[in-house]
Design a protein around this motif. Structure first.
Motif, mmCIF file in Angstrom:
data_model
loop_
_atom_site.group_PDB
_atom_site.id
_atom_site.type_symbol
_atom_site.label_atom_id
_atom_site.label_comp_id
_atom_site.label_asym_id
_atom_site.label_seq_id
_atom_site.Cartn_x
_atom_site.Cartn_y
_atom_site.Cartn_z
ATOM 1 N N ARG A 14 0.817 -1.089 -0.136
ATOM 2 C CA ARG A 14 0.062 0.109 -0.167
ATOM 3 C C ARG A 14 0.617 1.228 -0.129
ATOM 4 N NH1 ARG A 14 -3.151 2.110 5.437
ATOM 5 N NH2 ARG A 14 -3.515 4.132 4.730
ATOM 6 N N SER A 15 1.675 1.382 0.937
ATOM 7 C CA SER A 15 2.491 2.571 0.996
ATOM 8 C C SER A 15 3.661 2.788 0.073
ATOM 9 C CB SER A 15 3.261 2.766 2.318
ATOM 10 O OG SER A 15 4.339 1.595 2.578
ATOM 11 N N TYR A 16 3.866 1.752 -0.776
ATOM 12 C CA TYR A 16 4.929 1.789 -1.887
ATOM 13 C C TYR A 16 4.080 2.412 -3.127
ATOM 14 C CZ TYR A 16 9.010 0.505 -4.511
ATOM 15 O OH TYR A 16 10.378 0.320 -5.372
ATOM 16 N N SER A 17 2.740 2.067 -2.905
ATOM 17 C CA SER A 17 1.869 2.667 -4.013
ATOM 18 C C SER A 17 1.647 3.958 -3.826
ATOM 19 C CB SER A 17 0.561 1.759 -4.093
ATOM 20 O OG SER A 17 0.790 0.346 -4.376
ATOM 21 N N ASP A 18 1.078 4.264 -2.368
ATOM 22 C CA ASP A 18 0.423 5.642 -2.156
ATOM 23 C C ASP A 18 1.710 6.781 -2.128
ATOM 24 O OD1 ASP A 18 -1.808 4.451 -1.753
ATOM 25 O OD2 ASP A 18 -2.027 4.637 0.573
ATOM 26 N N LEU A 19 2.943 6.146 -1.972
ATOM 27 C CA LEU A 19 4.178 7.152 -1.803
ATOM 28 C C LEU A 19 4.672 7.510 -3.115
ATOM 29 C CD1 LEU A 19 5.461 6.260 1.457
ATOM 30 C CD2 LEU A 19 4.267 8.218 1.242
ATOM 31 N N GLY A 20 4.404 6.816 -4.390
ATOM 32 C CA GLY A 20 4.688 7.023 -5.540
ATOM 33 C C GLY A 20 6.003 6.277 -5.982
ATOM 34 N N TYR A 21 6.219 5.323 -5.154
ATOM 35 C CA TYR A 21 7.455 4.480 -5.324
ATOM 36 C C TYR A 21 7.313 3.404 -6.671
ATOM 37 C CZ TYR A 21 9.541 6.156 -1.139
ATOM 38 O OH TYR A 21 10.246 6.915 -0.084
ATOM 39 N N PHE A 22 5.868 2.953 -6.898
ATOM 40 C CA PHE A 22 5.677 2.042 -7.965
ATOM 41 C C PHE A 22 5.486 3.070 -9.164
ATOM 42 C CE2 PHE A 22 3.656 -1.633 -5.503
ATOM 43 C CZ PHE A 22 4.567 -2.685 -6.055
ATOM 44 N N ALA A 23 5.067 4.163 -8.994
ATOM 45 C CA ALA A 23 5.027 5.102 -10.026
ATOM 46 C C ALA A 23 6.494 5.399 -10.759
ATOM 47 C CB ALA A 23 4.213 6.450 -9.798
ATOM 48 N N THR A 24 7.271 5.700 -9.778
ATOM 49 C CA THR A 24 8.947 6.035 -10.240
ATOM 50 C C THR A 24 9.363 5.067 -10.933
ATOM 51 O OG1 THR A 24 8.921 7.553 -8.220
ATOM 52 C CG2 THR A 24 11.170 6.742 -9.394
ATOM 53 N N LEU A 25 9.220 3.474 -10.339
ATOM 54 C CA LEU A 25 9.779 2.146 -11.032
ATOM 55 C C LEU A 25 9.389 2.169 -12.204
ATOM 56 C CD1 LEU A 25 10.460 -0.758 -9.120
ATOM 57 C CD2 LEU A 25 9.592 -0.913 -11.552
ATOM 58 N N ILE A 26 7.897 2.099 -12.412
ATOM 59 C CA ILE A 26 7.257 2.032 -13.770
ATOM 60 C C ILE A 26 7.707 3.145 -14.617
ATOM 61 C CG2 ILE A 26 5.030 2.185 -14.951
ATOM 62 C CD1 ILE A 26 4.028 0.924 -12.092
ATOM 63 N N ASP A 27 8.167 4.353 -14.517
ATOM 64 C CA ASP A 27 8.492 5.505 -15.198
ATOM 65 C C ASP A 27 9.985 5.263 -15.385
ATOM 66 O OD1 ASP A 27 8.176 8.093 -16.433
ATOM 67 O OD2 ASP A 27 9.875 8.436 -14.910
ATOM 68 N N GLN A 28 10.691 4.544 -14.705
ATOM 69 C CA GLN A 28 12.188 4.256 -15.138
ATOM 70 C C GLN A 28 12.313 3.359 -16.079
ATOM 71 O OE1 GLN A 28 13.670 3.428 -10.922
ATOM 72 N NE2 GLN A 28 14.615 5.528 -10.833
ATOM 73 N N ALA A 29 11.439 2.081 -15.902
ATOM 74 C CA ALA A 29 11.393 0.747 -16.744
ATOM 75 C C ALA A 29 11.041 0.863 -18.099
ATOM 76 C CB ALA A 29 10.829 -0.243 -15.876
ATOM 77 N N LYS A 30 11.647 0.087 -18.931
ATOM 78 C CA LYS A 30 11.355 0.075 -20.417
ATOM 79 C C LYS A 30 10.877 -1.238 -20.670
ATOM 80 C CE LYS A 30 16.223 -0.686 -21.702
ATOM 81 N NZ LYS A 30 16.659 -1.086 -20.197
ATOM 82 N N ALA A 31 10.293 -1.423 -21.824
ATOM 83 C CA ALA A 31 9.914 -2.639 -22.546
ATOM 84 C C ALA A 31 11.229 -3.594 -22.465
ATOM 85 C CB ALA A 31 9.514 -2.599 -24.137
ATOM 86 N N GLY A 32 10.974 -4.938 -21.816
ATOM 87 C CA GLY A 32 11.914 -5.748 -22.130
ATOM 88 C C GLY A 32 12.729 -6.048 -20.825
ATOM 89 N N ASP A 33 12.459 -5.060 -19.901
ATOM 90 C CA ASP A 33 12.924 -5.072 -18.451
ATOM 91 C C ASP A 33 12.135 -5.922 -17.557
ATOM 92 O OD1 ASP A 33 14.848 -3.340 -19.003
ATOM 93 O OD2 ASP A 33 13.986 -1.754 -18.155
ATOM 94 N N TYR A 34 12.581 -6.286 -16.220
ATOM 95 C CA TYR A 34 11.850 -7.112 -15.640
ATOM 96 C C TYR A 34 11.710 -6.593 -14.249
ATOM 97 C CZ TYR A 34 13.300 -10.966 -18.611
ATOM 98 O OH TYR A 34 13.208 -11.798 -19.597
ATOM 99 N N ALA A 35 10.793 -6.849 -13.360
ATOM 100 C CA ALA A 35 10.407 -6.303 -12.019
ATOM 101 C C ALA A 35 10.079 -7.405 -11.226
ATOM 102 C CB ALA A 35 9.469 -5.274 -11.987
ATOM 103 N N VAL A 36 10.856 -7.501 -9.770
ATOM 104 C CA VAL A 36 10.515 -8.399 -8.781
ATOM 105 C C VAL A 36 9.898 -7.701 -7.844
ATOM 106 C CG1 VAL A 36 11.318 -9.851 -6.922
ATOM 107 C CG2 VAL A 36 12.475 -10.161 -9.224
ATOM 108 N N ILE A 37 8.736 -8.013 -7.334
ATOM 109 C CA ILE A 37 8.041 -7.322 -6.321
ATOM 110 C C ILE A 37 7.857 -8.148 -4.929
ATOM 111 C CG2 ILE A 37 5.707 -6.410 -5.897
ATOM 112 C CD1 ILE A 37 5.402 -5.907 -8.778
ATOM 113 N N GLU A 38 8.152 -7.816 -4.046
ATOM 114 C CA GLU A 38 8.195 -8.606 -2.609
ATOM 115 C C GLU A 38 7.729 -7.811 -1.426
ATOM 116 O OE1 GLU A 38 11.256 -11.671 -1.862
ATOM 117 O OE2 GLU A 38 11.438 -10.336 0.175
ATOM 118 N N PHE A 39 6.503 -8.089 -0.906
ATOM 119 C CA PHE A 39 6.080 -7.235 0.177
ATOM 120 C C PHE A 39 5.380 -8.061 1.347
ATOM 121 C CE2 PHE A 39 6.503 -3.622 -2.808
ATOM 122 C CZ PHE A 39 7.190 -2.762 -2.261
ATOM 123 N N GLY A 40 4.891 -7.544 2.256
ATOM 124 C CA GLY A 40 4.408 -8.392 3.351
ATOM 125 C C GLY A 40 4.584 -8.120 4.926
#
Length: 260
Positions: A65-91
């Motif tokens: 939730r906070s990674y979303s609300d604080l804009g960190y996901f948005a920053t990562l998505i903006d940085q990444a480009k087609a062909g890249d990978y992303a590992v997501i791990e929370f809990g």
């Protein structure tokens, strides 16, 4: 002509040509500096096992939730480009506080995208929050829209062991189930990092694993522990169907233990 031939041979052999990057999204158990006091996140050691650029965007104290609300996901998505990978791990930070007041990181309790919950903020106002799946699946959708391949990973275990035989790492909680549910809902690869770390810890034994943590810690690993946790992720990756595993180098191919 020679350059073109080299590039073609590299592609044929599965050798990286610096075109793809791996991004990491997570909390202190993954992040640079871990939880402080000499601890370290496992993501810091992952570059030892993969031959590709890795950007560790994990932020201590965050949840889905906070990674979303604080804009960190948005920053990562903006940085990444087609062909890249992303590992997501929370809990680890996605649970409610015992005080009964919203802590800014808790998710609505329940499995599935549409689960919501009303919580009370510190100022007395009411806030609608969503499920773990909601925040992760929205990020997954945005990443896939950019041509990025996401991977969902379950949270890592605490250094907590069963008290009756067989002595082993205590089983994972609901966020392992939630992460697996996201994989089932979206069709993306799931790596059960919890169980792969538990496998490694059980093989090493409680006495050895205790040395991976300071005396007042059971969550954040010292560097030696973070290395084992990184190796466990690589083992899970090698046992998965993810195309990311083609970037695993010889050190990664040699990590201990087998497929679950």
């Amino acid at each position: 002509m020679k350059l073109l031939l080299s590039l073609c041979l590299a592609a044929f052999k599965g050798i990286r040509t610096s075109a793809q990057t791996l991004y990491l999204a997570g909390d202190s158990t993954m992040a640079l500096g871990g939880g402080g006091d000499g601890t370290q996140g496992w993501g810091v050691y992952l570059p030892n096992y993969l031959d590709m650029p890795i950007v560790n965007n994990a932020v201590a104290g965050t949840s889905a939730r906070s990674y979303s609300d604080l804009g960190y996901f948005a920053t990562l998505i903006d940085q990444a480009k087609a062909g890249d990978y992303a590992v997501i791990e929370f809990g680890h930070n996605d649970v409610a506080s015992e005080a009964g007041v919203d802590n800014g990181t808790q998710d609505a309790v329940g499995e599935g995208y549409n689960v919501t919950e009303l919580v009370t903020a510190t100022n007395g106002s009411t806030i609608l929050i969503h499920s773990f799946a909601y925040y992760i699946e929205n990020a997954v959708s945005a990443l896939e829209a950019k041509g990025v391949t996401p991977i969902i990973s379950s949270l890592t275990p605490d250094n907590i062991w069963t008290t009756t035989a067989p002595i082993q790492i205590a089983t994972g909680g609901r966020f392992v189930t939630y992460a697996q549910g996201v994989s089932q809902d979206t069709g993306i690869v799931f790596i059960d990092h919890f169980d792969y770390v538990a496998q490694a810890y059980d093989a090493l034994g409680e006495t050895k694993v205790d040395t991976f943590y300071s005396s007042n810690e059971h969550l954040h690993t010292l560097p030696a522990g973070a290395t084992v946790v990184a190796e466990a992720f690589v083992r899970g990756l090698l046992c998965s169907s993810s195309p990311l595993k083609r970037f695993v180098n010889s050190a990664g191919q040699a990590v201990p233990n087998g497929c679950l």
